[in-house]
Design an enzyme around this catalytic site. Structure first.
Site, PDB file in Angstrom:
ATOM      1  N   HIS A 198       0.690  -1.265   0.004  1.00 49.06           N
ATOM      2  CA  HIS A 198      -0.077  -0.004   0.143  1.00 49.06           C
ATOM      3  C   HIS A 198       0.953   1.250  -0.050  1.00 49.06           C
ATOM      4  CE1 HIS A 198      -3.633   2.541   1.551  1.00 49.06           C
ATOM      5  NE2 HIS A 198      -2.450   3.217   1.922  1.00 49.06           N
ATOM      6  N   GLU A 199       1.904   1.274   1.014  1.00 49.35           N
ATOM      7  CA  GLU A 199       2.669   2.400   0.885  1.00 49.35           C
ATOM      8  C   GLU A 199       3.724   2.725  -0.156  1.00 49.35           C
ATOM      9  OE1 GLU A 199       2.155   4.693   3.177  1.00 49.35           O
ATOM     10  OE2 GLU A 199       0.904   3.473   4.254  1.00 49.35           O
ATOM     11  N   HIS A 225       1.755   4.346  -2.996  1.00 50.15           N
ATOM     12  CA  HIS A 225       1.959   5.914  -2.887  1.00 50.15           C
ATOM     13  C   HIS A 225       3.375   6.307  -3.479  1.00 50.15           C
ATOM     14  CE1 HIS A 225      -1.787   5.984  -1.197  1.00 50.15           C
ATOM     15  NE2 HIS A 225      -1.437   5.543   0.010  1.00 50.15           N
TER      16      HIS A 225
END
Length: 213
Positions: free
Chosen positions: A53-54, A57
């Site tokens: 997820h990170e 980004h």
């Protein structure tokens, strides 16, 4: 270039372990032996879900030429740990900070939606593996363990996606909603349906429905 700083790697490792511990507590209760047994299983779903997820980004930010770095939020980690003892996890251990003098709402929205999309895709991958492994899980201990890991992976990643798409504060949902309300509605609807199904039907029943058994 896709680079990491030493402090960023340290923050990611700490956040990964603490968030995994929070979900182990959530699923195992306050039983220490249960938490220890659950932790490695949860690490797969939470670890992939949180880290990717990170990185979603970070990758999109750097694709647009910005420097992006994950930074730990100690208060968020503490709150996540405390909340896990009360039957839920407020999963906000930190965030990827994008450094830019100027950024359009579109680019900010695309950077923000990357994380939840990663979680949605991961959840579907876990569900696909769970579906493929389910017939053999009925008589194989190894397959049964893989099915449990994939079930948690589907549930946790679905939850992480819908949680991060809530349009409050600094969560991803606020930036996606500002950029494109249609895309926000579609993504949070998909994540919400997946989360609701995992909480009401359970992954095993979803898999049985898919297999028609």
């Amino acid at each position: 270039m896709f680079k990491f700083t030493s402090s960023e790697v340290k923050d990611l490792i700490i956040a990964f372990f603490v968030i995994s511990l929070c979900f182990a507590i959530l699923y195992a209760g306050r039983n220490p032996s249960g938490i220890v047994a659950m932790l490695p299983i949860v690490m797969v779903g939470v670890g992939l879900g949180f880290i990717l997820h990170e990185l979603g980004h970070k990758f999109v930010s750097m694709k647009y030429g910005y420097w992006a770095e994950f930074k730990l939020w100690p208060q968020g980690l503490l709150f996540a740990l405390i909340s896990s003892f009360f039957g839920f996890v407020f999963a906000a251990p930190g965030a990827v900070y994008t450094y830019a003098n100027y950024m359009t709402e579109e680019i900010n929205g695309k950077i923000s939606i990357a994380g939840p999309i990663v979680n949605i895709v991961l959840a579907l991958v876990f569900l696909a593996v769970a579906t493929m492994i389910y017939p053999s899980a009925l008589y194989s201990g190894t397959s049964a363990l893989i099915f449990i890991v994939c079930s948690l992976g589907f549930s946790i990643n679905s939850f992480l996606a819908v949680f991060n798409l809530i349009p409050i504060g600094n969560l991803d949902g606020s930036k996606v909603l500002t950029w494109n309300i249609g895309i926000w509605i579609v993504t949070i609807a998909i994540a919400g349906i997946m989360t609701a199904l995992s909480m009401t039907m359970g992954v095993e029943n979803i898999v049985r429905l898919i297999l028609g058994i």
